[in-house]
Scaffold this active site. Structure first.
Site, PDB file in Angstrom:
ATOM      1  N   THR A   3       0.961  -0.900  -0.283  1.00 20.33           N
ATOM      2  CA  THR A   3      -0.228   0.120   0.174  1.00 20.33           C
ATOM      3  C   THR A   3       0.227   1.145  -0.210  1.00 20.33           C
ATOM      4  O   THR A   3       2.251   1.083   0.313  1.00 20.33           O
ATOM      5  CB  THR A   3      -0.876  -0.090   1.089  1.00 20.33           C
ATOM      6  OG1 THR A   3      -0.244   0.259   2.021  1.00 20.33           O
ATOM      7  CG2 THR A   3      -2.221  -1.747   0.471  1.00 20.33           C
ATOM      8  N   THR A 192       0.656  -3.147  12.701  1.00 14.61           N
ATOM      9  CA  THR A 192       1.737  -1.688  12.713  1.00 14.61           C
ATOM     10  C   THR A 192       3.098  -1.427  12.225  1.00 14.61           C
ATOM     11  O   THR A 192       4.263  -2.427  12.179  1.00 14.61           O
ATOM     12  CB  THR A 192       1.839  -0.694  14.283  1.00 14.61           C
ATOM     13  OG1 THR A 192       3.025  -2.573  14.911  1.00 14.61           O
ATOM     14  CG2 THR A 192       0.696  -1.393  15.250  1.00 14.61           C
ATOM     15  N   ASN A 193       3.931  -0.400  11.885  1.00 18.83           N
ATOM     16  CA  ASN A 193       5.008   0.051  11.694  1.00 18.83           C
ATOM     17  C   ASN A 193       5.136  -1.295  10.078  1.00 18.83           C
ATOM     18  O   ASN A 193       6.750  -1.448   9.913  1.00 18.83           O
ATOM     19  CB  ASN A 193       5.810  -0.858  12.768  1.00 18.83           C
ATOM     20  CG  ASN A 193       6.137   0.188  13.646  1.00 18.83           C
ATOM     21  OD1 ASN A 193       5.489   1.838  13.502  1.00 18.83           O
ATOM     22  ND2 ASN A 193       6.424  -0.366  15.064  1.00 18.83           N
ATOM     23  N   ARG A 194       4.453  -1.934   9.101  1.00 19.33           N
ATOM     24  CA  ARG A 194       4.769  -2.208   7.705  1.00 19.33           C
ATOM     25  C   ARG A 194       5.493  -4.259   8.783  1.00 19.33           C
ATOM     26  O   ARG A 194       5.848  -4.631   7.636  1.00 19.33           O
ATOM     27  CB  ARG A 194       5.483  -1.859   7.098  1.00 19.33           C
ATOM     28  CG  ARG A 194       4.444  -0.360   6.750  1.00 19.33           C
ATOM     29  CD  ARG A 194       3.666  -0.757   5.621  1.00 19.33           C
ATOM     30  NE  ARG A 194       3.150   0.596   5.591  1.00 19.33           N
ATOM     31  CZ  ARG A 194       1.833   0.711   5.090  1.00 19.33           C
ATOM     32  NH1 ARG A 194       0.868  -0.322   5.023  1.00 19.33           N
ATOM     33  NH2 ARG A 194       1.431   2.371   5.054  1.00 19.33           N
ATOM     34  N   LEU A 195       5.240  -4.564   9.967  1.00 15.43           N
ATOM     35  CA  LEU A 195       5.971  -5.058  10.001  1.00 15.43           C
ATOM     36  C   LEU A 195       4.876  -6.695  10.434  1.00 15.43           C
ATOM     37  O   LEU A 195       4.451  -6.961  11.607  1.00 15.43           O
ATOM     38  CB  LEU A 195       6.667  -5.369  11.978  1.00 15.43           C
ATOM     39  CG  LEU A 195       8.097  -4.605  11.767  1.00 15.43           C
ATOM     40  CD1 LEU A 195       8.340  -4.470  12.832  1.00 15.43           C
ATOM     41  CD2 LEU A 195       8.502  -5.067  10.481  1.00 15.43           C
TER      42      LEU A 195
END
Length: 215
Positions: A3, A192-195
């Site tokens: 995204t 969160t944080n793309r993790l």
């Protein structure tokens, strides 16, 4: 899930991560639980999936279809056998489906080999469809070029006269079901944080091996 980054927008925290200790031993059981969550959340068309196939020339193409059944044997959908997807699968039965449950920050990716269902296997679902959908199956040779909308409407009207509502509409021989026998199933949970959490089941003989993938 790729995204666009929005640095100024706060991340929406996932309600819960996906941990190996909480994963079902079988991917179909895990999928059933997630599908039930999508239904309970009121997502529109929770059984919609994006089916990706490959043309004889090697071009990928995708479209949305509806999952109608799933179980140990695989994931079932129905379509016109003259369609582009059916032609692709006749040449290369390997395919991939994606369930995009964005509101839950989840997706499921299923890879496997697709085989057509028999007429006997397909007919019960065909006759469970609304009358208009049954007539529509006769009226449209899916993915063929037509001259106008009127051509399609005229074909529908002809078949409507042939089988008036209340009569039995036979299933066309150019329509039926397909089953994707899953070999790889990946469950993706946004974090969160793309993790993000990505856990992939892969068939190894009679058992399933689960691996965690980097997000």
């Amino acid at each position: 899930m790729d995204t666009h980054e929005h640095p100024s927008r706060a991340e929406v925290p996932a309600a819960e991560g996906l941990d190996e200790s909480k994963l079902a031993a079988d991917p179909v059981d895990q999928f059933s639980a997630w599908l039930a969550d999508a239904v309970a959340a009121g997502l529109p068309e929770p059984n919609a999936m994006v089916l990706a196939t490959v043309t004889p020339a090697g071009w990928p193409r995708s479209r949305s279809v509806l999952l109608k059944e799933h179980g140990p044997a695989g994931f079932v959908f129905y379509t016109n056998r003259t369609s582009a997807k059916a032609q692709d699968l006749a040449g290369n039965p390997r395919a991939c489906v994606l369930f995009p449950w964005y509101a839950l920050r989840r997706q499921v990716i299923v890879q496997g080999v697709v085989t057509p269902l028999t007429q006997q296997e397909s007919e019960p679902y065909f006759h469970s469809r609304p009358y208009g959908s049954q007539i529509g199956a006769w009226a449209s040779r899916q993915s063929s070029v037509i001259a106008s909308r009127a051509e399609l409407d005229d074909a529908y009207a002809r078949h409507e006269q042939r089988w008036p509502e209340g009569t039995t509409v036979p299933m066309p021989d150019f329509w039926g079901g397909y089953r994707l026998a899953h070999e790889v199933v990946e469950f993706w949970q946004g974090r969160t944080n793309r993790l993000h959490d990505r856990l992939r089941y892969e068939r190894d003989g009679a058992r399933w091996v689960v691996q965690r993938l980097a997000p």
